[in-house]
Design a protein around this motif. Structure first.
Motif, PDB file in Angstrom:
ATOM      1  N   ARG A 135       0.814  -1.218   0.000  1.00  0.00           N
ATOM      2  CA  ARG A 135       0.000   0.000   0.000  1.00  0.00           C
ATOM      3  C   ARG A 135       0.850   1.272   0.000  1.00  0.00           C
ATOM      4  NH1 ARG A 135      -2.794  -2.799   4.367  1.00  0.00           N
ATOM      5  NH2 ARG A 135      -4.692  -3.801   3.600  1.00  0.00           N
ATOM      6  N   ALA A 136       2.105   1.188  -0.344  1.00  0.00           N
ATOM      7  CA  ALA A 136       2.968   2.368  -0.321  1.00  0.00           C
ATOM      8  C   ALA A 136       2.359   3.491  -1.155  1.00  0.00           C
ATOM      9  CB  ALA A 136       4.353   2.013  -0.855  1.00  0.00           C
ATOM     10  N   LEU A 137       2.335   4.694  -0.597  1.00  0.00           N
ATOM     11  CA  LEU A 137       1.732   5.881  -1.209  1.00  0.00           C
ATOM     12  C   LEU A 137       0.245   5.718  -1.485  1.00  0.00           C
ATOM     13  CD1 LEU A 137       4.321   7.258  -3.819  1.00  0.00           C
ATOM     14  CD2 LEU A 137       4.008   7.896  -1.433  1.00  0.00           C
ATOM     15  N   GLY A 138      -0.355   4.632  -1.044  1.00  0.00           N
ATOM     16  CA  GLY A 138      -1.760   4.371  -1.321  1.00  0.00           C
ATOM     17  C   GLY A 138      -1.979   3.632  -2.626  1.00  0.00           C
ATOM     18  N   TYR A 139      -1.066   3.774  -3.579  1.00  0.00           N
ATOM     19  CA  TYR A 139      -1.199   3.149  -4.891  1.00  0.00           C
ATOM     20  C   TYR A 139      -0.218   1.998  -5.104  1.00  0.00           C
ATOM     21  CZ  TYR A 139      -4.146   7.134  -5.877  1.00  0.00           C
ATOM     22  OH  TYR A 139      -5.159   8.070  -5.828  1.00  0.00           O
ATOM     23  N   GLY A 140       0.619   1.742  -4.107  1.00  0.00           N
ATOM     24  CA  GLY A 140       1.524   0.605  -4.178  1.00  0.00           C
ATOM     25  C   GLY A 140       2.876   0.964  -4.749  1.00  0.00           C
ATOM     26  N   GLY A 141       3.841   0.110  -4.485  1.00  0.00           N
ATOM     27  CA  GLY A 141       5.188   0.257  -5.003  1.00  0.00           C
ATOM     28  C   GLY A 141       5.707  -1.090  -5.442  1.00  0.00           C
ATOM     29  N   ARG A 142       6.928  -1.093  -5.978  1.00  0.00           N
ATOM     30  CA  ARG A 142       7.515  -2.356  -6.438  1.00  0.00           C
ATOM     31  C   ARG A 142       7.460  -3.363  -5.293  1.00  0.00           C
ATOM     32  NH1 ARG A 142      10.372  -3.772 -10.810  1.00  0.00           N
ATOM     33  NH2 ARG A 142      10.476  -1.597 -11.521  1.00  0.00           N
ATOM     34  N   ALA A 150       8.370  -1.175   0.367  1.00  0.00           N
ATOM     35  CA  ALA A 150       8.300  -1.182  -1.099  1.00  0.00           C
ATOM     36  C   ALA A 150       9.667  -0.926  -1.699  1.00  0.00           C
ATOM     37  CB  ALA A 150       7.311  -0.122  -1.583  1.00  0.00           C
ATOM     38  N   ASP A 151       9.805  -1.302  -2.966  1.00  0.00           N
ATOM     39  CA  ASP A 151      10.989  -1.015  -3.785  1.00  0.00           C
ATOM     40  C   ASP A 151      12.250  -1.609  -3.156  1.00  0.00           C
ATOM     41  OD1 ASP A 151      12.341  -0.047  -5.950  1.00  0.00           O
ATOM     42  OD2 ASP A 151      12.567   1.986  -5.156  1.00  0.00           O
ATOM     43  N   MET A 152      12.275  -2.932  -3.068  1.00  0.00           N
ATOM     44  CA  MET A 152      13.362  -3.638  -2.396  1.00  0.00           C
ATOM     45  C   MET A 152      14.584  -3.825  -3.303  1.00  0.00           C
ATOM     46  SD  MET A 152      10.187  -4.499  -1.382  1.00  0.00           S
ATOM     47  CE  MET A 152       9.684  -5.942  -2.309  1.00  0.00           C
ATOM     48  N   THR A 153      15.751  -3.835  -2.685  1.00  0.00           N
ATOM     49  CA  THR A 153      16.989  -4.196  -3.361  1.00  0.00           C
ATOM     50  C   THR A 153      17.831  -5.038  -2.410  1.00  0.00           C
ATOM     51  OG1 THR A 153      18.936  -3.372  -4.539  1.00  0.00           O
ATOM     52  CG2 THR A 153      18.180  -2.085  -2.668  1.00  0.00           C
ATOM     53  N   ILE A 154      18.426  -6.103  -2.900  1.00  0.00           N
ATOM     54  CA  ILE A 154      19.236  -7.010  -2.074  1.00  0.00           C
ATOM     55  C   ILE A 154      20.682  -6.551  -2.113  1.00  0.00           C
ATOM     56  CG2 ILE A 154      20.017  -9.397  -1.800  1.00  0.00           C
ATOM     57  CD1 ILE A 154      17.355 -10.264  -3.105  1.00  0.00           C
ATOM     58  N   THR A 155      21.318  -6.472  -0.956  1.00  0.00           N
ATOM     59  CA  THR A 155      22.697  -5.986  -0.885  1.00  0.00           C
ATOM     60  C   THR A 155      23.650  -6.949  -1.583  1.00  0.00           C
ATOM     61  OG1 THR A 155      22.954  -7.027   1.291  1.00  0.00           O
ATOM     62  CG2 THR A 155      22.305  -4.706   1.238  1.00  0.00           C
ATOM     63  N   GLN A 156      24.801  -6.424  -1.946  1.00  0.00           N
ATOM     64  CA  GLN A 156      25.765  -7.221  -2.709  1.00  0.00           C
ATOM     65  C   GLN A 156      26.218  -8.460  -1.954  1.00  0.00           C
ATOM     66  OE1 GLN A 156      28.707  -4.198  -3.464  1.00  0.00           O
ATOM     67  NE2 GLN A 156      27.797  -3.584  -5.402  1.00  0.00           N
ATOM     68  N   SER A 175      15.268  11.582   4.967  1.00  0.00           N
ATOM     69  CA  SER A 175      15.482  12.951   4.500  1.00  0.00           C
ATOM     70  C   SER A 175      14.151  13.669   4.326  1.00  0.00           C
ATOM     71  CB  SER A 175      16.280  12.969   3.187  1.00  0.00           C
ATOM     72  OG  SER A 175      15.584  12.272   2.162  1.00  0.00           O
ATOM     73  N   HIS A 176      13.350  13.244   3.356  1.00  0.00           N
ATOM     74  CA  HIS A 176      12.108  13.907   3.005  1.00  0.00           C
ATOM     75  C   HIS A 176      10.909  13.138   3.551  1.00  0.00           C
ATOM     76  CE1 HIS A 176      15.124  15.224   0.119  1.00  0.00           C
ATOM     77  NE2 HIS A 176      14.351  16.222  -0.277  1.00  0.00           N
ATOM     78  N   HIS A 177       9.752  13.767   3.433  1.00  0.00           N
ATOM     79  CA  HIS A 177       8.519  13.092   3.859  1.00  0.00           C
ATOM     80  C   HIS A 177       8.194  11.914   2.940  1.00  0.00           C
ATOM     81  CE1 HIS A 177       4.768  12.887   6.113  1.00  0.00           C
ATOM     82  NE2 HIS A 177       4.115  12.769   4.972  1.00  0.00           N
ATOM     83  N   PHE A 178       8.512  12.055   1.647  1.00  0.00           N
ATOM     84  CA  PHE A 178       8.266  10.992   0.673  1.00  0.00           C
ATOM     85  C   PHE A 178       9.595  10.542   0.080  1.00  0.00           C
ATOM     86  CE2 PHE A 178       4.430  13.628   0.624  1.00  0.00           C
ATOM     87  CZ  PHE A 178       3.462  12.679   0.889  1.00  0.00           C
ATOM     88  N   LEU A 179       9.731   9.224  -0.119  1.00  0.00           N
ATOM     89  CA  LEU A 179      10.970   8.635  -0.618  1.00  0.00           C
ATOM     90  C   LEU A 179      10.668   7.596  -1.690  1.00  0.00           C
ATOM     91  CD1 LEU A 179      12.697   7.951   2.829  1.00  0.00           C
ATOM     92  CD2 LEU A 179      13.143   9.894   1.318  1.00  0.00           C
ATOM     93  N   SER A 180      11.586   7.460  -2.637  1.00  0.00           N
ATOM     94  CA  SER A 180      11.449   6.439  -3.670  1.00  0.00           C
ATOM     95  C   SER A 180      12.817   6.162  -4.264  1.00  0.00           C
ATOM     96  CB  SER A 180      10.494   6.916  -4.779  1.00  0.00           C
ATOM     97  OG  SER A 180      10.347   5.946  -5.799  1.00  0.00           O
ATOM     98  N   GLY A 181      12.969   4.985  -4.864  1.00  0.00           N
ATOM     99  CA  GLY A 181      14.129   4.689  -5.699  1.00  0.00           C
ATOM    100  C   GLY A 181      15.457   4.635  -4.994  1.00  0.00           C
TER     101      GLY A 181
END
Length: 697
Positions: free
Chosen positions: A90-97, A160-166, A219-225
């Protein structure tokens, strides 16, 4: 020469060309409401693991999002997880990766979010081998294990928007936490919501110990990427704050990573009216990013220099959009590969292309496809993207890449529709442009009436449905639409309007709606309706308006401020802008009206002037209202105040409230009942019998 025979108790004229004549709107069609509902499931978030292609698919039967995969040796899509799992957040209400993959020797590491509890889960999924696929012994995924703790009553959390560390020990993602309100005075979600980039151990240690989750950056109220540099020394991410929306302006941030924590963050691109919706690393010291300082989202190169500053340049300038509005956390319009940068570009129709930095050449990758999604994924050998065209519905497209000088192989459709038994009843969309009274362009997609067996009486123009997309910072695609074909195959025309404010046509077109919502969108919808009537392609006396969310707002605004539309089909609308803010919607859009209409209390008069509720007494056309009971973005009270207003005046209306549905209907039963309610409305108003059940022609 004509021939008359009875059809459904009604005389029918047969022309020598073989088609029979019935009034527009009454043509029998094999496309039913149930069929359109069954086909309403969308695809999203494609990716890959070796030779396998993965994606999410909404199942309208169960309203769950299934994770599917295919392999060249096993081309039939197969579910990765068992029944009940729904890969969505439900990230941002519209979903994320909602998931990330890492290919391994014999098995893949999968991390995903489940919609039921919004927790992160891990599953180790055996890879598909040619031998197993040939033997039809394709393995299923292991039972997922939770990685994050369950929520208590004090807050709700999503990832949301997961990345696996090296090193494969952690998954990094954007975490969104909303504290529960403590009372009526605490209903505004913005002060109660925070977002961080966090590290979650893949060991599962945080499933029972919230303290095992480490905050990497805030940092900010909204984050992505959130993206880690190839050498692991830096982290980049995108952020913005209220009251800005991400298509207004965002900041591309870069920080050093010290002991797994971001330090010394600086903005390297964006801000000051520049929107950066996506950035990706090309090397330890170089990023590529989409940004629009010149009014178009174009590709920029950001070079980090030793003194801590950054130099940015547009490397592929064009008066075409290469990205879109950031509605979902982790949306992606381009990817950096060893072969070059894969990106889409266009105004209206789009192209997928490979840009080679060494030569500056731009090579088309998927000839014949004209629509590409906002969730492109690629590795060095190939890209995977959602694609469509006027004659083909949206599909998962596997696109091969190749080194310079090597011929490109053709793209492969991973989810081919196969033989479509009712293809002749599917309307083929056309991109068109109308001219408003002041000369400005209004873009729209026209879906003409089509039926292989029937045509309308000579001289009779078809009824018209003006469709208004949501957002309002969104756009309409020119691909076959089964809901539209449901009506087009019965003799209706449909026009889906990219009114001022829509994305895909540059910032100037998008900014037309600034402080003009309820005015420009209404004028543009009227412009398209009048142009089609003037061309003889629509009956002005039988023109309806339909739309959902922000499109529901425009539909109501059209009904309350013009006399152009005979009726309206309104889905989960915004109706009272004075109430639709703060605690009356979700955090992401809770300050959106400041740019769409103005600031309160200074601009209260403008709010009242465009408010459908304030002007409800002027609604004189019948309508149907369709609403999800669990909608937290446009709550049911936004619909019900309009229903109460028209009911008090005795105006014909229908109101359907669907339990278990939120913002946008996911269950086939809800979609089918809504389409049936629309058909009832058009039958009542337009003097025809619109039967959306099955009939043999």
């Amino acid at each position: 020469m004509t021939d008359r025979q009875a059809f459904g108790g009604q005389p029918v004229e047969r022309h020598s060309g073989g088609k029979r004549v019935l009034p527009h709107g009454e043509w029998p069609s094999p496309i039913t409401a149930d069929m359109a509902a069954a086909g309403s499931g969308s695809k999203s978030w494609p990716s890959g693991a070796g030779a396998e292609t993965w994606w999410c698919a909404l199942d309208p039967r169960t309203a769950t999002v299934r994770l599917l995969r295919t392999h060249p040796a096993a081309p039939e899509p197969r579910p990765v997880l068992g029944e009940g799992w729904s890969v969505r957040n439900r990230a941002l209400g519209y979903g994320g990766r909602p998931y990330v993959l890492r290919q391994g020797a014999g098995q893949h590491l999968l991390v995903f979010t489940d919609h039921r509890d919004q927790r992160l889960y891990r599953a180790d999924v055996a890879s598909i081998t040619v031998e197993a696929a040939s033997a039809r012994d394709v393995p299923a995924g292991t039972e997922p294990r939770p990685l994050t703790p369950p929520d208590g009553p004090e807050a709700t959390t999503c990832y949301a928007d997961m990345t696996i560390t090296q090193d494969g020990t952690e998954v990094w993602c954007v975490r969104e936490v909303t504290a529960a309100p403590t009372g009526p005075e605490d209903d505004d979600p913005a002060p109660r919501t925070r977002r961080d980039i966090v590290a979650v151990p893949l060991s599962g240690a945080a499933a029972d110990d919230p303290g095992a989750v480490r905050v990497v950056a805030r940092s900010h109220h909204f984050l992505s990427g959130a993206r880690v540099s190839p050498d692991g020394r830096r982290l980049a991410w995108i952020g913005w704050d209220h009251p800005l929306m991400p298509w207004d302006a965002t900041d591309l941030m870069v920080a050093d990573l010290v002991d797994g924590v971001a330090t010394g963050a600086v903005r390297v691109l964006g801000g000051n009216g520049v929107s950066v919706p996506q950035a990706e690393w090309a090397s330890p010291d170089t990023l590529y990013a989409m940004a629009d300082p010149d009014g178009w989202w174009n590709l920029h190169r950001v070079s980090l220099v030793p003194d801590g500053t950054a130099e940015a340049e547009c490397v592929l300038p064009m008066a075409r959009e290469c990205a879109g509005a950031l509605w979902r956390v982790g949306a992606s319009w381009f990817a950096v590969t060893a072969a070059g940068v894969v990106l889409r570009h266009g105004v209206g129709d789009q192209q997928l292309a490979l840009w080679r930095p060494g030569t500056g050449t731009l090579t088309e990758l998927a000839s014949g496809w004209t629509e590409f999604g906002s969730d492109l994924w690629a590795e060095d050998s190939h890209a995977v993207v959602l694609a469509g065209a006027a004659d083909r519905g949206r599909t998962v497209l596997w696109v091969p890449l190749a080194p310079p000088g090597t011929p490109l192989a053709p793209a492969i459709d991973c989810t081919p529709a196969g033989h479509a038994p009712h293809a002749a009843w599917h309307s083929v969309p056309q991109r068109r442009t109308a001219r408003a009274a002041d000369g400005r362009e209004v873009h729209y997609v026209y879906h003409p009436p089509v039926n292989p067996d029937f045509e309308g009486p000579a001289g009779e123009a078809p009824p018209l449905l003006i469709h208004v997309h949501g957002g309002p910072t969104s756009s309409t695609g020119a691909t076959p639409d089964l809901e539209f074909s449901l009506f087009c195959s019965r003799g209706f025309a449909v026009a889906s309007v990219d009114y001022g404010g829509s994305t895909g046509y540059g910032r100037a077109y998008r900014d037309r709606l600034r402080h003009a919502w309820g005015v420009v969108d209404v004028e543009d919808s009227v412009t398209v309706a009048r142009e089609l009537a003037a061309l003889g392609l629509a009956d002005p006396a039988r023109t309806a308006i339909r739309g959902g969310s922000a499109g529901g707002w425009t539909s109501l605004a059209c009904l309350s401020s013009t006399d152009v539309f005979a009726c309206g089909s309104v889905y989960y609308p915004i109706s009272d802008p004075l109430a639709w803010s703060g605690g009356h919607t979700h955090d992401f859009e809770s300050r959106y009206l400041q740019s769409l209409i103005g600031e309160l209390p200074r601009d209260r008069e403008r709010y009242e002037r465009v408010s459908p509720l304030a002007n409800a007494a002027r609604i004189s056309s019948p309508l149907v209202m369709l609403q999800g009971a669990d909608d937290f973005i446009c709550r049911p009270d936004q619909a019900e105040v309009i229903v109460a207003a028209v009911a008090a005046r005795g105006l014909w209306h229908r109101y359907l409230l669907f339990d278990g549905e939120g913002h946008g209907f996911r269950m086939a039963s809800s979609v089918a009942r809504s389409l049936q309610a629309e058909a009832e409305l058009y039958s009542h108003v337009m003097g025809v019998t619109v039967d959306v059940g099955h009939q043999d022609a």
